[in-house]
Design a protein around this motif. Structure first.
Motif, PDB file in Angstrom:
ATOM      1  N   UNK A   1       0.813  -1.244   0.054  1.00  0.00           N
ATOM      2  CA  UNK A   1       0.005  -0.041  -0.131  1.00  0.00           C
ATOM      3  C   UNK A   1       0.944   1.349  -0.003  1.00  0.00           C
ATOM      4  N   UNK A   2       2.003   1.366   0.715  1.00  0.00           N
ATOM      5  CA  UNK A   2       2.774   2.335   0.940  1.00  0.00           C
ATOM      6  C   UNK A   2       3.491   2.648  -0.567  1.00  0.00           C
ATOM      7  N   UNK A   3       4.004   1.532  -1.178  1.00  0.00           N
ATOM      8  CA  UNK A   3       4.507   1.759  -2.716  1.00  0.00           C
ATOM      9  C   UNK A   3       3.578   2.468  -3.479  1.00  0.00           C
ATOM     10  N   UNK A   4       2.184   2.007  -3.565  1.00  0.00           N
ATOM     11  CA  UNK A   4       1.309   2.276  -4.387  1.00  0.00           C
ATOM     12  C   UNK A   4       0.848   3.783  -4.089  1.00  0.00           C
ATOM     13  N   UNK A   5       1.041   4.243  -2.911  1.00  0.00           N
ATOM     14  CA  UNK A   5       0.405   5.743  -2.522  1.00  0.00           C
ATOM     15  C   UNK A   5       1.724   6.633  -2.482  1.00  0.00           C
ATOM     16  N   UNK A   6       2.932   6.162  -2.804  1.00  0.00           N
ATOM     17  CA  UNK A   6       4.177   6.937  -2.674  1.00  0.00           C
ATOM     18  C   UNK A   6       4.357   7.273  -0.778  1.00  0.00           C
ATOM     19  N   UNK A   7       3.883   6.570  -0.020  1.00  0.00           N
ATOM     20  CA  UNK A   7       4.244   6.756   1.311  1.00  0.00           C
ATOM     21  C   UNK A   7       5.172   5.741   1.810  1.00  0.00           C
ATOM     22  N   UNK A   8       5.590   5.902   3.094  1.00  0.00           N
ATOM     23  CA  UNK A   8       6.229   5.037   3.731  1.00  0.00           C
ATOM     24  C   UNK A   8       5.510   3.996   4.415  1.00  0.00           C
ATOM     25  N   UNK A   9       6.240   2.584   4.676  1.00  0.00           N
ATOM     26  CA  UNK A   9       5.532   1.844   5.413  1.00  0.00           C
ATOM     27  C   UNK A   9       5.233   2.159   6.864  1.00  0.00           C
ATOM     28  N   UNK A  10       6.064   2.827   7.438  1.00  0.00           N
ATOM     29  CA  UNK A  10       5.858   3.445   8.782  1.00  0.00           C
ATOM     30  C   UNK A  10       4.726   4.262   8.862  1.00  0.00           C
ATOM     31  N   UNK A  11       4.413   5.168   7.802  1.00  0.00           N
ATOM     32  CA  UNK A  11       3.204   6.207   7.859  1.00  0.00           C
ATOM     33  C   UNK A  11       2.000   5.418   7.711  1.00  0.00           C
ATOM     34  N   UNK A  12       2.017   4.424   6.936  1.00  0.00           N
ATOM     35  CA  UNK A  12       0.711   3.503   6.819  1.00  0.00           C
ATOM     36  C   UNK A  12       0.380   2.908   8.152  1.00  0.00           C
ATOM     37  N   UNK A  13       1.613   2.320   8.618  1.00  0.00           N
ATOM     38  CA  UNK A  13       1.257   1.730   9.937  1.00  0.00           C
ATOM     39  C   UNK A  13       0.636   2.670  10.973  1.00  0.00           C
ATOM     40  N   UNK A  14       1.269   3.978  11.239  1.00  0.00           N
ATOM     41  CA  UNK A  14       0.659   4.839  12.133  1.00  0.00           C
ATOM     42  C   UNK A  14      -0.586   5.472  11.750  1.00  0.00           C
ATOM     43  N   UNK A  15      -1.135   5.488  10.454  1.00  0.00           N
ATOM     44  CA  UNK A  15      -2.611   5.763   9.861  1.00  0.00           C
ATOM     45  C   UNK A  15      -3.442   4.748  10.539  1.00  0.00           C
ATOM     46  N   UNK A  16      -2.956   3.357  10.474  1.00  0.00           N
ATOM     47  CA  UNK A  16      -3.837   2.291  10.419  1.00  0.00           C
ATOM     48  C   UNK A  16      -4.126   2.086  12.328  1.00  0.00           C
ATOM     49  N   UNK A  17      -2.931   2.576  12.992  1.00  0.00           N
ATOM     50  CA  UNK A  17      -2.730   2.616  14.461  1.00  0.00           C
ATOM     51  C   UNK A  17      -3.377   3.828  15.077  1.00  0.00           C
ATOM     52  N   UNK A  18      -3.908   4.848  14.198  1.00  0.00           N
ATOM     53  CA  UNK A  18      -4.407   6.172  14.710  1.00  0.00           C
ATOM     54  C   UNK A  18      -3.460   6.906  15.126  1.00  0.00           C
ATOM     55  N   UNK A  19      -2.083   6.560  14.983  1.00  0.00           N
ATOM     56  CA  UNK A  19      -0.982   7.403  15.738  1.00  0.00           C
ATOM     57  C   UNK A  19      -0.612   8.751  14.673  1.00  0.00           C
ATOM     58  N   UNK A  20      -1.366   8.687  13.588  1.00  0.00           N
ATOM     59  CA  UNK A  20      -1.147   9.728  12.559  1.00  0.00           C
ATOM     60  C   UNK A  20      -2.635   9.987  11.720  1.00  0.00           C
ATOM     61  N   UNK A  21      -2.775  11.073  11.053  1.00  0.00           N
ATOM     62  CA  UNK A  21      -3.870  11.506  10.661  1.00  0.00           C
ATOM     63  C   UNK A  21      -3.402  11.919   9.156  1.00  0.00           C
TER      64      UNK A  21
END
Length: 179
Positions: A21-41
């Motif tokens: 998902x990170x590769x397809x959205x040009x985001x980092x894996x860590x940021x995807x993880x933070x979004x999914x764990x609601x540590x980032x919006x």
């Protein structure tokens, strides 16, 4: 609504890893993880990009999921007794005309028929539970005995009838609302 959890569920349904998902959205894996764990919006643009990759639209994403009714108790079923006309109808699923399939239990007394149906695009399945029934479909007739099934596209005039001296019972399932 837990947006991160919902994104995680959609990602899993699409069989994607966080890394994919990170590769397809040009985001980092860590940021995807933070979004999914609601540590980032995510920003609105990032959020919409994630939804696009996950194959959904914002209106569908935020639509409240309604619990689907699964069990239809016997007491809620509707029976329409027209035995003086030769049949009894029973709808085991009372809202079936709002769904994609419409099941019906039909009892036909001896030498009785159910109404003539006009052609439609419905697929129709008939299972003979007891006795014998005949289906007139266009200019052909098919006879079913206990345990036999009929399956047809209802694109011709058709009628179900009981040509015998014994009562017959069938289950009919048709797509669309045409019964």
């Amino acid at each position: 609504m837990d947006i991160g959890k919902k994104i995680k569920n959609l990602r899993r349904i699409k069989n994607l890893t966080q890394e994919e998902l990170a590769e397809r959205t040009d985001l980092s894996k860590g940021y995807i993880s933070q979004i999914e764990s609601t540590h980032a919006s995510p920003s609105m643009e990032t959020f919409l990009n994630i939804l696009e990759v996950l194959g959904t639209h914002p209106s569908d994403f935020f639509k409240a999921q309604i619990d689907e009714k699964v069990l239809y108790k016997k007491v809620s079923q509707i029976t329409y007794d027209e035995y003086d006309k030769g049949y009894i109808l029973k709808w085991p699923v009372t809202q079936s005309n709002e769904l994609e399939m419409e099941p019906l239990l039909l009892t036909l007394k001896a030498n009785a028929s159910y109404k003539d149906f006009k052609p439609s695009e419905s697929d129709t399945f008939i299972y003979c539970l007891e006795g014998n029934v005949s289906l007139m479909l266009g200019d052909k007739t098919y006879r079913a005995e206990t345990g036999d099934a009929l399956y047809f596209k209802a694109n011709q005039i058709h009628r179900l009838y009981n040509p015998t001296q014994d009562e017959a019972r069938v289950m009919i399932v048709a797509t669309a609302s045409y019964l």
